[in-house]
Write an enzyme that holds these catalytic residues in place. Structure first.
Site, PDB file in Angstrom:
ATOM      1  N   PHE A 175      39.561  32.855  45.560  1.00 39.60           N
ATOM      2  CA  PHE A 175      38.306  33.398  45.067  1.00 39.60           C
ATOM      3  C   PHE A 175      38.555  34.312  43.867  1.00 39.60           C
ATOM      4  O   PHE A 175      39.496  35.105  43.865  1.00 39.60           O
ATOM      5  CB  PHE A 175      37.618  34.254  46.136  1.00 39.60           C
ATOM      6  CG  PHE A 175      37.266  33.557  47.403  1.00 39.60           C
ATOM      7  CD1 PHE A 175      36.017  32.986  47.579  1.00 39.60           C
ATOM      8  CD2 PHE A 175      38.184  33.496  48.459  1.00 39.60           C
ATOM      9  CE1 PHE A 175      35.681  32.366  48.778  1.00 39.60           C
ATOM     10  CE2 PHE A 175      37.855  32.882  49.656  1.00 39.60           C
ATOM     11  CZ  PHE A 175      36.595  32.309  49.812  1.00 39.60           C
ATOM     12  N   ASP A 176      37.676  34.237  42.882  1.00 37.33           N
ATOM     13  CA  ASP A 176      37.551  35.308  41.904  1.00 37.33           C
ATOM     14  C   ASP A 176      36.814  36.461  42.590  1.00 37.33           C
ATOM     15  O   ASP A 176      36.223  36.288  43.666  1.00 37.33           O
ATOM     16  CB  ASP A 176      36.774  34.779  40.694  1.00 37.33           C
ATOM     17  CG  ASP A 176      36.556  35.846  39.628  1.00 37.33           C
ATOM     18  OD1 ASP A 176      37.427  36.726  39.477  1.00 37.33           O
ATOM     19  OD2 ASP A 176      35.507  35.805  38.967  1.00 37.33           O
ATOM     20  N   GLY A 177      36.816  37.630  41.947  1.00 34.31           N
ATOM     21  CA  GLY A 177      36.173  38.790  42.548  1.00 34.31           C
ATOM     22  C   GLY A 177      34.735  38.993  42.108  1.00 34.31           C
ATOM     23  O   GLY A 177      33.785  38.631  42.804  1.00 34.31           O
ATOM     24  N   LYS A 201      37.410  39.688  32.938  1.00 37.51           N
ATOM     25  CA  LYS A 201      37.817  39.703  34.348  1.00 37.51           C
ATOM     26  C   LYS A 201      38.654  38.486  34.727  1.00 37.51           C
ATOM     27  O   LYS A 201      38.907  37.635  33.931  1.00 37.51           O
ATOM     28  CB  LYS A 201      36.612  39.809  35.257  1.00 37.51           C
ATOM     29  CG  LYS A 201      35.676  38.630  35.200  1.00 37.51           C
ATOM     30  CD  LYS A 201      34.536  38.816  36.149  1.00 37.51           C
ATOM     31  CE  LYS A 201      34.813  38.174  37.470  1.00 37.51           C
ATOM     32  NZ  LYS A 201      35.007  36.757  37.488  1.00 37.51           N
TER      33      LYS A 201
END
Length: 371
Positions: free
Chosen positions: A211-213, A371
């Protein structure tokens, strides 16, 4: 099958006699061994939807249907259905979600060994707007690949999104951006799945989910600060609010159900051998903004097995090492980079990063390297 007066039991031309035989067992005991199939033919029972972790996948991501999609787009629905019926004995080849679904089945098999009566299992639903006449080819393909998928939802050209909540869906995967956005608007975890040109081999014994955040597990709060005021203000904001948990993002619930299943394995002493492994792969930097992300997960009572803070570096090379079955990110910049390295990547079209609003132009997706 017959039993005569001399207590001789005949099955398929083979006699089993009590009197005069060497065995002290009744003849029907020997016959039962002959009648018993050499391998189990009974499929496991599907869990009740309210107890299961339901993964809804479209036929276009579970199987490779590019040729058929081209026929639909170029020649229309009638020719599409005609082609599918004419080729319904030909199995589709695997699509990008295939290995993910196989990994879910592998986890289910281990859960059934440890908890035979439990219905806390993955349940895959084939969710498609295909016409029912295409159903036979899909069923034949599922049987050909020995997949355990019992629930179908075929809506004949209508959007299947309205059925997702009825199926208690925990995750919806599709190749259609419009349907994914509809699902997200309904509060359902969803993502657009892309097919790499050449998919890397993945584990067949451990489900790996990356997962990305921000705007995936977490809200897009911090991205909004970055877009409005730049990276320096973003770092200042994260430092000032490191003890304030971020709000949840669209895939928090999916991480929760993965964690719930992981704890079932931990309860049997299998923490180190758990067949589910989760990863946080974020372009945040650890020292400047990683604290808040980790404290947020802790405040939710969630664990992540591995956290990779890349400080703006590309994610593709790290994902190539992890080899997840599926990776979720809200920015196409990272999705494309992952796909180029052979990772099955999914776009979560959620949050401020999806839009750059300019006067006189339509909203468009744009990459954000923060990000």
């Amino acid at each position: 099958m017959s039993l005569n007066n001399g207590q001789s039991l005949t099955v398929g031309g083979q006699d089993f006699t009590k009197n005069g035989g060497n065995s002290s067992r009744p003849p029907w005991e020997d016959a039962r061994a002959v009648l018993r199939p050499s391998t189990p033919t009974r499929k496991p029972k599907s869990p009740k939807p309210e107890n299961a972790i339901t993964i809804a996948v479209s036929s276009r991501v579970l199987f490779n249907m590019e040729k058929e999609q081209h026929i639909y787009e170029q020649q229309g629905m009638e020719e599409y259905i005609k082609y599918q019926v004419e080729h319904e004995t030909e199995a589709f080849s695997p699509g990008p979600a295939f290995s993910f679904v196989k990994a879910l089945e592998a986890v289910n098999a281990k859960l059934r060994e440890l908890y035979p009566e439990s219905e806390e299992l993955f349940d895959v639903v084939l969710m498609t707007n295909n016409h029912a006449n295409v159903g036979l080819r899909l069923i034949n393909t599922i049987n050909h690949h020995q997949l355990f998928i019992e629930r179908f939802c075929m809506t004949g050209g209508n959007s299947p999104i309205g059925y997702l909540k009825a199926y208690h869906t925990n995750l919806y995967l599709s190749a259609d951006p419009v349907k994914v956005r509809e699902a997200l608007a309904e509060g359902i975890a969803a993502a657009i799945m892309f097919t790499p040109e050449k998919m890397k081999e993945v584990s067949d014994t451990q489900l790996r989910v990356a997962f990305d955040g921000d705007a995936v597990l977490f809200s897009d709060e911090s991205e909004r600060i970055c877009k409005a005021h730049g990276l320096d203000k973003f770092f200042e904001h994260e430092k000032a609010h490191e003890n304030k948990p971020l709000d949840h993002g669209p895939l928090k619930g999916f991480l929760e159900v993965l964690g719930k299943l992981q704890k079932k394995f931990y309860g049997k002493g299998q923490r180190l051998d758990c067949p589910i492994r989760t990863y946080l792969v974020t372009a945040r930097s650890a020292a400047s903004s990683g604290t808040r992300a980790l404290k947020t997960l802790r405040s939710w009572g969630l664990e992540i097995d591995e956290a990779l803070f890349l400080a703006g570096a590309p994610k593709g090379p790290m994902l190539e090492k992890i080899r997840p079955h599926i990776f979720f990110d809200d920015q196409m910049f990272h999705v494309e980079g992952a796909a180029e390295m052979g990772t099955v990547a999914c776009h979560v079209p959620y949050g401020i990063a999806q839009r750059v609003v300019k006067k006189g132009t339509k909203d468009k997706e744009t990459p954000n390297a923060s990000k």
